[in-house]
Write an enzyme that holds these catalytic residues in place. Structure first.
Site, PDB file in Angstrom:
ATOM      1  N   GLU A  62       2.949  -3.705  -6.015  1.00  0.00           N
ATOM      2  CA  GLU A  62       3.275  -4.315  -4.517  1.00  0.00           C
ATOM      3  C   GLU A  62       5.010  -4.271  -4.020  1.00  0.00           C
ATOM      4  OE1 GLU A  62       0.841  -5.473  -6.221  1.00  0.00           O
ATOM      5  OE2 GLU A  62      -1.029  -4.473  -4.884  1.00  0.00           O
ATOM      6  N   HIS A 131      -8.450 -11.472  -3.278  1.00  0.00           N
ATOM      7  CA  HIS A 131      -8.263 -10.426  -2.603  1.00  0.00           C
ATOM      8  C   HIS A 131      -8.591 -10.709  -1.129  1.00  0.00           C
ATOM      9  CE1 HIS A 131      -9.174  -8.990  -6.699  1.00  0.00           C
ATOM     10  NE2 HIS A 131      -8.610  -7.702  -6.273  1.00  0.00           N
TER      11      HIS A 131
END
Length: 326
Positions: A62, A131
């Site tokens: 990311e 998540h």
């Protein structure tokens, strides 16, 4: 008017904007292949239409995805990158918070840095705490970032087009469960201005301010309350930053009561900002204390029944509304 899901509406926005502007490209983990081969997913078919030069599958990093977006924006492109799960924004946050959000300020407003970070969020898919955590308050707290959280497919399409055309960094947060929820979406090209809330249901008794997936919860609660003669007004923020303060305040001044509903955990959640705004600027019109309905201050459970316990529901909202209506 077409009936499509939010995932399909986002796909339309992306494909239409990419056809309009060759400077737009998308990047992220599996945006070209993998899970996005499902026709309800937001980047379905884009690799086939636009090729690997404009649809970039990235490594699982990311930080690298965010760095790519910032660098490409500086060089004059309009990147749209994807963070697959909201909690992993923390890994990308240095590039977004310390660079993307501040570059225009550091340029004295002379330069533009257009980029969109699409972030998937929300509980309900059994993905567990690493998540599913909703972190919109984190990015809303960072000056220099616009924060968008649509609750319907039509809003998602119009707002994403506006985000892509914006000359500033926009964080576009999509609830994963909404990818599968259909709704009416105009087929023509249209935009919805960032920073404008929408009254999804008018009412006279209690103002309910909400956004994203919790809009559906509010509408279900409204249907039940209406049978008992209680009419709530639902204000769908759609955008957290910039915040449409006037729509909130006008609604509260009309009803005299406020409940804020969001899926993120309660402590430090954006609901506290809404409550503070009303307390500062419309306190004299309140007939009852402000209430918040939010997730408990715990990590999102993996167990399906415990995960459902975590997600705020219409019964909790109904209870909160009745507690202040006297």
């Amino acid at each position: 008017m077409q009936q499509i899901t939010m995932g399909q509406a986002i796909q339309q926005a992306l494909s239409e904007e990419m056809r309009r502007d060759p400077g737009i490209f998308i990047a992220g983990e599996g945006v070209g292949k993998s899970i996005h081969e499902s026709p309800v997913m937001p980047t379905y078919g884009l690799l086939k239409e636009f090729g690997p030069g404009r649809v970039k599958d990235t490594p699982v990093s990311e930080a690298a995805i965010a760095g790519l977006a910032v660098g490409a924006s500086v060089m004059g492109l309009r990147p749209v990158v994807e963070i697959m799960f909201n909690p992993f924004f923390t890994i990308a946050s240095d590039q977004i918070v310390n660079h993307a959000a501040k570059l225009r300020y550091l340029s004295g407003g002379k330069s533009t840095f257009p980029l969109v970070v699409r972030i998937k969020t929300g509980a309900g898919i059994g993905a567990g705490c690493q998540h599913s955590h909703n972190l919109e308050a984190w990015v809303a707290h960072c000056p220099g970032l616009k924060v968008v959280m649509p609750g319907t497919p039509a809003d998602a399409k119009g707002l994403l087009k506006s985000a892509i055309r914006d000359d500033n960094p926009v964080i576009f947060i999509e609830d994963m469960m909404l990818n599968f929820v259909p709704g009416q979406v105009p087929e023509e090209d249209y935009t919805i201005p960032i920073g404008v809330a929408d009254i999804k249901k008018p009412g006279k008794d209690v103002t309910v301010v909400t956004w994203s997936k919790m809009l559906g919860v509010a509408l279900k609660a409204a249907a039940q309350l209406s049978k008992e003669g209680i009419e709530i007004e639902i204000v769908d923020l759609r955008t957290l930053v910039p915040l449409d303060k006037e729509t909130i305040l006008q609604s509260v001044r009309k009803t005299g009561r406020l409940v804020v509903l969001h899926e993120a955990t309660r402590t430090g959640g954006f609901g506290g900002e809404i409550a503070a705004l009303v307390a500062e600027e419309a306190f004299g019109t309140l007939k009852a204390p402000i209430k918040r309905v939010a997730a408990p201050d715990i990590p999102v459970p993996f167990s399906p029944p415990l995960e459902q316990f975590y997600i705020p529901n219409e019964e909790q909202l109904i209870q909160a509304v009745k507690s202040i209506i006297g």
